[in-house]
Design a protein around this motif. Structure first.
Motif, PDB file in Angstrom:
ATOM      1  N   ALA A 106     -44.019  10.031 -18.987  1.00  0.00           N
ATOM      2  CA  ALA A 106     -43.579   8.935 -19.859  1.00  0.00           C
ATOM      3  C   ALA A 106     -44.460   7.699 -19.721  1.00  0.00           C
ATOM      4  O   ALA A 106     -44.717   7.013 -20.714  1.00  0.00           O
ATOM      5  CB  ALA A 106     -42.124   8.577 -19.559  1.00  0.00           C
ATOM      6  N   LEU A 107     -44.927   7.403 -18.520  1.00  0.00           N
ATOM      7  CA  LEU A 107     -45.737   6.195 -18.344  1.00  0.00           C
ATOM      8  C   LEU A 107     -47.000   6.236 -19.187  1.00  0.00           C
ATOM      9  O   LEU A 107     -47.419   5.215 -19.735  1.00  0.00           O
ATOM     10  CB  LEU A 107     -46.087   5.999 -16.869  1.00  0.00           C
ATOM     11  N   GLU A 108     -47.589   7.393 -19.318  1.00  0.00           N
ATOM     12  CA  GLU A 108     -48.793   7.528 -20.140  1.00  0.00           C
ATOM     13  C   GLU A 108     -48.439   7.617 -21.630  1.00  0.00           C
ATOM     14  O   GLU A 108     -49.071   6.976 -22.472  1.00  0.00           O
ATOM     15  CB  GLU A 108     -49.601   8.765 -19.731  1.00  0.00           C
ATOM     16  N   LYS A 109     -47.420   8.401 -21.942  1.00  0.00           N
ATOM     17  CA  LYS A 109     -47.070   8.648 -23.342  1.00  0.00           C
ATOM     18  C   LYS A 109     -46.463   7.435 -24.041  1.00  0.00           C
ATOM     19  O   LYS A 109     -46.538   7.326 -25.252  1.00  0.00           O
ATOM     20  CB  LYS A 109     -46.116   9.835 -23.431  1.00  0.00           C
ATOM     21  N   ARG A 110     -45.867   6.519 -23.290  1.00  0.00           N
ATOM     22  CA  ARG A 110     -45.205   5.368 -23.897  1.00  0.00           C
ATOM     23  C   ARG A 110     -46.174   4.293 -24.385  1.00  0.00           C
ATOM     24  O   ARG A 110     -45.799   3.434 -25.187  1.00  0.00           O
ATOM     25  CB  ARG A 110     -44.215   4.738 -22.925  1.00  0.00           C
ATOM     26  N   THR A 111     -47.399   4.316 -23.909  1.00  0.00           N
ATOM     27  CA  THR A 111     -48.355   3.235 -24.157  1.00  0.00           C
ATOM     28  C   THR A 111     -48.440   2.792 -25.615  1.00  0.00           C
ATOM     29  O   THR A 111     -48.353   1.591 -25.894  1.00  0.00           O
ATOM     30  CB  THR A 111     -49.740   3.608 -23.602  1.00  0.00           C
ATOM     31  N   PRO A 112     -48.590   3.684 -26.593  1.00  0.00           N
ATOM     32  CA  PRO A 112     -48.732   3.218 -27.982  1.00  0.00           C
ATOM     33  C   PRO A 112     -47.479   2.538 -28.545  1.00  0.00           C
ATOM     34  O   PRO A 112     -47.555   1.838 -29.543  1.00  0.00           O
ATOM     35  CB  PRO A 112     -49.027   4.487 -28.776  1.00  0.00           C
ATOM     36  N   TYR A 113     -46.327   2.753 -27.906  1.00  0.00           N
ATOM     37  CA  TYR A 113     -45.047   2.277 -28.429  1.00  0.00           C
ATOM     38  C   TYR A 113     -44.452   1.135 -27.611  1.00  0.00           C
ATOM     39  O   TYR A 113     -43.451   0.554 -28.001  1.00  0.00           O
ATOM     40  CB  TYR A 113     -44.035   3.439 -28.472  1.00  0.00           C
ATOM     41  N   THR A 137     -27.672  -6.455 -22.520  1.00  0.00           N
ATOM     42  CA  THR A 137     -27.534  -7.322 -21.348  1.00  0.00           C
ATOM     43  C   THR A 137     -28.472  -6.918 -20.219  1.00  0.00           C
ATOM     44  O   THR A 137     -28.840  -7.754 -19.416  1.00  0.00           O
ATOM     45  CB  THR A 137     -26.075  -7.356 -20.857  1.00  0.00           C
ATOM     46  N   SER A 138     -28.860  -5.658 -20.168  1.00  0.00           N
ATOM     47  CA  SER A 138     -29.856  -5.205 -19.183  1.00  0.00           C
ATOM     48  C   SER A 138     -30.342  -3.818 -19.572  1.00  0.00           C
ATOM     49  O   SER A 138     -29.630  -3.067 -20.238  1.00  0.00           O
ATOM     50  CB  SER A 138     -29.274  -5.169 -17.767  1.00  0.00           C
ATOM     51  N   LEU A 139     -31.574  -3.494 -19.153  1.00  0.00           N
ATOM     52  CA  LEU A 139     -32.114  -2.162 -19.429  1.00  0.00           C
ATOM     53  C   LEU A 139     -33.323  -1.941 -18.532  1.00  0.00           C
ATOM     54  O   LEU A 139     -34.095  -2.876 -18.296  1.00  0.00           O
ATOM     55  CB  LEU A 139     -32.550  -2.025 -20.892  1.00  0.00           C
ATOM     56  N   GLY A 140     -33.460  -0.733 -18.027  1.00  0.00           N
ATOM     57  CA  GLY A 140     -34.633  -0.411 -17.231  1.00  0.00           C
ATOM     58  C   GLY A 140     -34.601   1.010 -16.727  1.00  0.00           C
ATOM     59  O   GLY A 140     -33.582   1.698 -16.809  1.00  0.00           O
ATOM     60  N   PRO A 141     -35.751   1.457 -16.200  1.00  0.00           N
ATOM     61  CA  PRO A 141     -35.864   2.821 -15.683  1.00  0.00           C
ATOM     62  C   PRO A 141     -35.423   2.909 -14.221  1.00  0.00           C
ATOM     63  O   PRO A 141     -35.405   1.910 -13.503  1.00  0.00           O
ATOM     64  CB  PRO A 141     -37.363   3.101 -15.791  1.00  0.00           C
ATOM     65  N   THR A 142     -35.115   4.118 -13.811  1.00  0.00           N
ATOM     66  CA  THR A 142     -34.943   4.370 -12.387  1.00  0.00           C
ATOM     67  C   THR A 142     -36.325   4.288 -11.736  1.00  0.00           C
ATOM     68  O   THR A 142     -37.349   4.349 -12.422  1.00  0.00           O
ATOM     69  CB  THR A 142     -34.316   5.753 -12.146  1.00  0.00           C
ATOM     70  N   THR A 143     -36.377   4.130 -10.433  1.00  0.00           N
ATOM     71  CA  THR A 143     -37.665   3.934  -9.761  1.00  0.00           C
ATOM     72  C   THR A 143     -38.595   5.133  -9.888  1.00  0.00           C
ATOM     73  O   THR A 143     -39.806   4.975  -9.784  1.00  0.00           O
ATOM     74  CB  THR A 143     -37.484   3.578  -8.270  1.00  0.00           C
ATOM     75  N   ILE A 189     -40.102   9.560 -26.207  1.00  0.00           N
ATOM     76  CA  ILE A 189     -40.241   9.062 -24.833  1.00  0.00           C
ATOM     77  C   ILE A 189     -38.885   9.161 -24.139  1.00  0.00           C
ATOM     78  O   ILE A 189     -38.799   9.586 -22.994  1.00  0.00           O
ATOM     79  CB  ILE A 189     -40.778   7.617 -24.819  1.00  0.00           C
ATOM     80  N   TRP A 190     -37.828   8.746 -24.827  1.00  0.00           N
ATOM     81  CA  TRP A 190     -36.468   9.031 -24.375  1.00  0.00           C
ATOM     82  C   TRP A 190     -36.086  10.365 -25.001  1.00  0.00           C
ATOM     83  O   TRP A 190     -36.203  10.569 -26.209  1.00  0.00           O
ATOM     84  CB  TRP A 190     -35.482   7.965 -24.829  1.00  0.00           C
ATOM     85  N   THR A 191     -35.624  11.309 -24.194  1.00  0.00           N
ATOM     86  CA  THR A 191     -35.374  12.660 -24.691  1.00  0.00           C
ATOM     87  C   THR A 191     -33.899  12.975 -24.887  1.00  0.00           C
ATOM     88  O   THR A 191     -33.568  13.918 -25.609  1.00  0.00           O
ATOM     89  CB  THR A 191     -35.977  13.688 -23.729  1.00  0.00           C
ATOM     90  N   GLU A 192     -33.026  12.245 -24.230  1.00  0.00           N
ATOM     91  CA  GLU A 192     -31.587  12.427 -24.382  1.00  0.00           C
ATOM     92  C   GLU A 192     -30.901  11.179 -23.855  1.00  0.00           C
ATOM     93  O   GLU A 192     -31.497  10.431 -23.074  1.00  0.00           O
ATOM     94  CB  GLU A 192     -31.092  13.663 -23.634  1.00  0.00           C
ATOM     95  N   TYR A 193     -29.678  10.948 -24.314  1.00  0.00           N
ATOM     96  CA  TYR A 193     -28.930   9.800 -23.816  1.00  0.00           C
ATOM     97  C   TYR A 193     -27.443  10.006 -24.036  1.00  0.00           C
ATOM     98  O   TYR A 193     -27.026  10.802 -24.877  1.00  0.00           O
ATOM     99  CB  TYR A 193     -29.405   8.494 -24.467  1.00  0.00           C
ATOM    100  N   GLU A 194     -26.655   9.279 -23.283  1.00  0.00           N
ATOM    101  CA  GLU A 194     -25.202   9.237 -23.424  1.00  0.00           C
ATOM    102  C   GLU A 194     -24.779   7.774 -23.403  1.00  0.00           C
ATOM    103  O   GLU A 194     -25.395   6.948 -22.721  1.00  0.00           O
ATOM    104  CB  GLU A 194     -24.513   9.976 -22.269  1.00  0.00           C
TER     105      GLU A 194
END
Length: 89
Positions: A14-21, A39-45, A76-81
């Motif tokens: 994801a770190l490489e693929k996200r660059t254009p977006y 209110t907040s958003l971020g990746p796990t480490t 880049i995000w493949t699934e979510y709940e």
């Protein structure tokens, strides 16, 4: 307004693929934050999962925000709940 949490997954590399977006993604998040929706958003480490908190009128609004994000639209995000959250503290 109700509170919601979003848990999602990132694609491999994801770190490489996200660059254009990334710039459009961050601009959209900033706009959501300014509107009081995000209110907040971020990746796990390990950059495998994403976690976000929202305040919105409905779960449908949160889903619309996620599904209109460049990371979702470009795989880049493949699934979510989304879960409505009862914030105690």
């Amino acid at each position: 307004m109700a509170k919601f949490v979003m848990w999602g997954s990132y694609c491999e590399n994801a770190l490489e693929k996200r660059t254009p977006y990334r710039a459009d993604h961050l601009a959209g998040l900033q706009e959501q934050k300014e509107k009081g929706l995000l209110t907040s958003l971020g990746p796990t480490t390990d950059n495998s999962k994403v976690f976000g908190t929202y305040e919105a009128e409905s779960e449908a609004i949160v889903r619309q925000l996620v599904e209109n994000d460049p990371y979702w639209l470009n795989g880049i995000w493949t699934e979510y709940e989304v879960y409505e959250w009862n914030q105690v503290f």
